[in-house]
Structures are given as C-alpha cells and as structure tokens.
Design an enzyme around this catalytic site. Structure first.
Site, PDB file in Angstrom:
ATOM      1  N   TYR A  65     -16.501 -15.080  16.922  1.00 47.01           N
ATOM      2  CA  TYR A  65     -15.542 -14.612  17.929  1.00 47.01           C
ATOM      3  C   TYR A  65     -14.144 -15.163  17.661  1.00 47.01           C
ATOM      4  O   TYR A  65     -13.977 -16.338  17.323  1.00 47.01           O
ATOM      5  CB  TYR A  65     -15.997 -14.989  19.340  1.00 47.01           C
ATOM      6  N   PRO A 226     -20.867  -4.912  29.876  1.00 46.16           N
ATOM      7  CA  PRO A 226     -21.416  -4.214  31.054  1.00 46.16           C
ATOM      8  C   PRO A 226     -20.450  -3.183  31.647  1.00 46.16           C
ATOM      9  O   PRO A 226     -20.890  -2.273  32.331  1.00 46.16           O
ATOM     10  CB  PRO A 226     -21.669  -5.357  32.045  1.00 46.16           C
ATOM     11  N   LEU A 227     -19.147  -3.336  31.350  1.00 47.40           N
ATOM     12  CA  LEU A 227     -18.161  -2.353  31.821  1.00 47.40           C
ATOM     13  C   LEU A 227     -17.702  -1.469  30.669  1.00 47.40           C
ATOM     14  O   LEU A 227     -16.606  -0.902  30.686  1.00 47.40           O
ATOM     15  CB  LEU A 227     -16.943  -3.067  32.450  1.00 47.40           C
TER      16      LEU A 227
HETATM   17  N1  LIG Z   1     -24.221  -9.456  21.174  1.00 49.30           N
HETATM   18  C1  LIG Z   1     -23.264  -8.645  20.823  1.00 49.30           C
HETATM   19  O1  LIG Z   1     -23.345  -7.924  19.802  1.00 49.30           O
HETATM   20  C2  LIG Z   1     -22.035  -8.554  21.696  1.00 49.30           C
HETATM   21  C3  LIG Z   1     -21.090  -7.537  21.453  1.00 49.30           C
HETATM   22  C4  LIG Z   1     -19.976  -7.496  22.287  1.00 49.30           C
HETATM   23  C5  LIG Z   1     -19.824  -8.418  23.316  1.00 49.30           C
HETATM   24  N2  LIG Z   1     -20.752  -9.393  23.494  1.00 49.30           N
HETATM   25  C6  LIG Z   1     -20.625 -10.382  24.592  1.00 49.30           C
HETATM   26  O2  LIG Z   1     -20.473  -9.674  25.805  1.00 49.30           O
HETATM   27  C7  LIG Z   1     -19.326 -10.144  26.487  1.00 49.30           C
HETATM   28  C8  LIG Z   1     -18.754  -9.036  27.327  1.00 49.30           C
HETATM   29  O3  LIG Z   1     -18.333  -7.939  26.510  1.00 49.30           O
HETATM   30  P1  LIG Z   1     -17.011  -7.133  26.894  1.00 49.30           P
HETATM   31  O4  LIG Z   1     -15.847  -8.043  26.831  1.00 49.30           O
HETATM   32  O5  LIG Z   1     -16.983  -5.896  26.092  1.00 49.30           O
HETATM   33  O6  LIG Z   1     -17.376  -6.852  28.441  1.00 49.30           O
HETATM   34  P2  LIG Z   1     -16.803  -5.853  29.530  1.00 49.30           P
HETATM   35  O7  LIG Z   1     -16.859  -6.621  30.811  1.00 49.30           O
HETATM   36  O8  LIG Z   1     -17.522  -4.561  29.422  1.00 49.30           O
HETATM   37  O9  LIG Z   1     -15.297  -5.577  29.129  1.00 49.30           O
HETATM   38  C9  LIG Z   1     -14.292  -6.522  29.312  1.00 49.30           C
HETATM   39  C10 LIG Z   1     -12.949  -5.846  29.091  1.00 49.30           C
HETATM   40  O10 LIG Z   1     -12.778  -4.900  30.136  1.00 49.30           O
HETATM   41  C11 LIG Z   1     -11.514  -5.128  30.730  1.00 49.30           C
HETATM   42  N3  LIG Z   1     -11.560  -4.807  32.153  1.00 49.30           N
HETATM   43  C12 LIG Z   1     -12.392  -5.311  33.074  1.00 49.30           C
HETATM   44  N4  LIG Z   1     -12.119  -4.791  34.297  1.00 49.30           N
HETATM   45  C13 LIG Z   1     -11.087  -3.954  34.111  1.00 49.30           C
HETATM   46  C14 LIG Z   1     -10.348  -3.127  35.015  1.00 49.30           C
HETATM   47  N5  LIG Z   1     -10.642  -3.058  36.317  1.00 49.30           N
HETATM   48  N6  LIG Z   1      -9.340  -2.394  34.504  1.00 49.30           N
HETATM   49  C15 LIG Z   1      -9.049  -2.467  33.189  1.00 49.30           C
HETATM   50  N7  LIG Z   1      -9.724  -3.240  32.284  1.00 49.30           N
HETATM   51  C16 LIG Z   1     -10.731  -3.972  32.754  1.00 49.30           C
HETATM   52  C17 LIG Z   1     -11.244  -6.607  30.526  1.00 49.30           C
HETATM   53  O11 LIG Z   1      -9.864  -6.853  30.606  1.00 49.30           O
HETATM   54  P3  LIG Z   1      -9.308  -8.084  31.523  1.00 49.30           P
HETATM   55  O12 LIG Z   1      -9.648  -9.324  30.765  1.00 49.30           O
HETATM   56  O13 LIG Z   1      -7.841  -7.834  31.592  1.00 49.30           O
HETATM   57  O14 LIG Z   1      -9.991  -7.997  32.847  1.00 49.30           O
HETATM   58  C18 LIG Z   1     -11.789  -6.805  29.135  1.00 49.30           C
HETATM   59  O15 LIG Z   1     -10.853  -6.453  28.147  1.00 49.30           O
HETATM   60  C19 LIG Z   1     -18.412 -10.671  25.382  1.00 49.30           C
HETATM   61  O16 LIG Z   1     -17.480 -11.635  25.838  1.00 49.30           O
HETATM   62  C20 LIG Z   1     -19.414 -11.295  24.455  1.00 49.30           C
HETATM   63  O17 LIG Z   1     -19.744 -12.598  24.919  1.00 49.30           O
HETATM   64  C21 LIG Z   1     -21.865  -9.473  22.703  1.00 49.30           C
END
Ligand SMILES: NC(=O)c1ccc[n+]([C@@H]2O[C@H](COP(=O)([O-])OP(=O)(O)OC[C@H]3O[C@@H](n4cnc5c(N)ncnc54)[C@H](OP(=O)(O)O)[C@@H]3O)[C@@H](O)[C@H]2O)c1
Length: 316
Positions: A65, A226-227
C-alpha cells in the site's frame, strides 16, 4: 479436498473470528489510501484514535500500500502513542511484488508466496508498523505457483515465533482456499478469513461459491471496497449502474433515517456469512456511518432492490 474433509476437520475448530480469543472489530478501517491523505503523524494518530473511539479497532494493511509506504506512515503515527498498539488488531497482506524504486530487485509485477518472500515481507511489515506481531496475515492474491505445503509450513513457523497470530487469504476462489486450508490442517491450523470485494456492483462472490463456503465453514469474510471505491456515493454521469444503485441507496436511507453509506454497509451485513466490511475513507463521519449500519436491518426486498439496481435486471 472433499466436503467431508472440511466437515470433519472444521467441526472441532471454532472459528477464531467468532471466538473471544481473537475478535476483529465488526467494522475494519482500511489504510490503503493513507499515503494520498497528505497528513502529519499527529493527524494520522488522531484518525486511529477516533476510529478506536467508535469501536473500530482493526486496521487493514498490505506491504504494497502506498508504494510500500503506508505501513511506515501508520507506524510513525503509532510511535507517538505506543501503548495504543495493544488496543488494535493489525491485519496485513503479502504476496504481491510491485515494480518500485523501494524494491529495485523486482523486474515485473508478479506474485510470490515462497517461504523466503513471506518471511522477508513479514519482517519488513513488523519493522515499518513498529510492532512485534501481526494479528492476521493474508496472502493478498492467489499465486499460480503457490506450494500450499510450503506456505502452511511457513505460517506455522511464523506463528511459533509469535510474529503472526492468525492467517487468511484474499481474493481466493473456494478451491484455492481449500487447498491451503487442507495443508494448514496438517499443522493443526486453519485459515481465518477470505478478504474479498463485494458491493451491489460486484456480486460475484454471492454466486460463485465464495460466500457459500464462508457460511459452511463459519468463516467471516472481510469485505474490501464496500462502497465500490466511492463509485456508489459519487457516481459519474456515465456510470449507469452506479447511478441506479445510488438512487436506491438514497431512497432506503430516507426510509431508515440514516445515510446512504449506512445502507450500503447494512447491505453487506445482511448476509448470513456475517461479513466484516473494511471502510476506505479518510473521513471519520464515514466510519461513524459504517458503524451505524450495525443497528440497521434491511428486509429482503430492500436487499434485493440493491442487487437488482447493481445488476440492471430483476432476479431470474
Ligand atoms: N484485499 C484486496 O485485494 C483489497 C483491494 C482493495 C482494497 N482493500 C482494502 O479495503 C479497504 C477499503 O477499500 P476502498 O478504499 O476501495 O473502500 P471504499 O470505502 O469502497 O472506498 C473509499 C473511497 O470512497 C470515497 N468515498 C467514501 N464516501 C464517499 C462519498 N460520500 N462521496 C465521495 N467519495 C466517497 C473515499 O473518499 P474519502 O476518503 O474522501 O471519504 C475513498 O476514496 C482498503 O483501505 C484496503 O484496506 C483490499
């Protein structure tokens, strides 16, 4: 491995995620995007502390990361208040090799689940996170060259040394999970979880056996993005499927007097495999909304309305 094997081997082994001995918090905070936040160590510490105040005590990492930089950012913050470590559960991953100035030996992007790579990766993660142990280590993606016996043996050694307490996988299909789990059973161990992508725009694990396996083995899957990485909350004008889902989320949010984020997380929590969502947002309000989902129960038609919005058609 046969179904029979799993029943026998698993029946006596309580799922560690359910046991009091190793609880992950029901909502986990993901650190993937932390390098983008441009924060000071004090701001990062405050973010960790505020998450903990909400009951989000588990944090998800991977060696790669932030171009191999996030673990150190987190560790630097933790160094400001080392006693906080004992309140946290640190989840980490290894097995992907990126081409990076920080890893000059890597010539192409590849996967590596050799003993040598897993051990080197864990040692580097412990140093960067400034901790003596990882609570949970996952193989990040299935490696076509994975030698299950070698990985299981490496895991057993890391556990004996107290460097890693539990093990799991990420993005594994059920048969890949069973291969490694069977090898681990020779050491009296089992995989703890499969961390997968799931949201109304990615429903494959609901239908390819991944969540059926999780339910059968009483494994709680961890859910990444999740989002949908923010797509569900801020759909672009051309993203038809995300717009449909967003509309249904807003409608249900109004009905339940909560935010659309809360409904998106409640959609995951509704599954009987009892998923553990990993939020990715820098905003504490988003974590608060995710925690609020623990108190929301979607009825079946609401759940299927989101499934339908994501797929673009009703169930067959
Ligand atoms: N195992 C794997 O292969 C894998 C792959 C990917 C991720 N992951 C893990 O999963 C975690 C979560 O993944 P993710 O970051 O993709 O999760 P997510 O919660 O689906 O997406 C987060 C993103 O959405 C944005 N967001 C949230 N609410 C919003 C809103 N109301 N309006 C606009 N943008 C919004 C956030 O921006 P803001 O920060 O500005 O709120 C952030 O950039 C990662 O941190 C990592 O630990 C694992």
């Amino acid at each position: 491995m046969s179904v029979e094997y799993s029943k026998q081997a698993r029946s006596s082994a309580a799922n560690p995620l359910d046991a009091g001995s190793f609880p992950l918090s029901p909502i986990v905070a993901g650190a993937w995007r932390m390098a983008e936040w441009g924060w000071t160590p004090q701001q990062r510490l405050r973010w960790i502390e505020q998450a903990v105040e909400l009951g989000v005590t588990s944090f998800d990492h991977a060696d790669i990361y932030g171009n191999y930089g996030v673990e150190e950012l987190f560790g630097d913050a933790l160094a400001l208040r080392p006693a906080l470590r004992n309140q946290l559960q640190l989840v980490d991953k290894c097995g992907i090799k990126l081409v990076s100035q920080r890893r000059p030996a890597h010539r192409i992007k590849s996967y590596d689940t050799s003993r040598e790579h897993i051990v080197a990766s864990v040692e580097a993660s412990l140093r960067a996170l400034r901790t003596d142990r990882l609570d949970l280590l996952l193989i990040h993606r299935p490696d076509a060259l994975m030698d299950a016996a070698e990985v299981a043996d490496t895991f057993a050694t890391l556990k004996q040394q107290g460097k890693v307490l539990r093990f799991g996988v990420s993005n594994f299909m059920p048969w890949q999970f069973e291969l490694l789990d069977a090898a681990m059973s020779a050491h009296g161990e089992h995989l703890t979880t499969n961390q997968i992508e799931l949201h109304p725009l990615q429903v494959q694990p609901l239908h390819d056996g991944t969540l059926d396996q999780a339910q059968r083995l009483a494994l709680r899957p961890m859910i990444w993005s999740p989002l949908a990485g923010g797509r569900l909350m801020a759909p672009s004008p051309t993203d038809e499927a995300a717009r449909r889902v967003h509309e249904v989320l807003r409608h249900l949010a109004e009905a339940h007097h909560v935010t659309a984020t809360t409904i998106a997380i409640a959609w995951l929590l509704r599954h009987p495999a009892r998923p553990v969502p990993i939020t990715g947002s820098r905003r504490i309000d988003t974590l608060r909304d995710a925690v609020a989902a623990l108190g929301v129960s979607l009825d079946r038609e609401s759940w299927y309305a989101l499934w339908q919005a994501g797929r673009g058609h009703e169930v067959p």
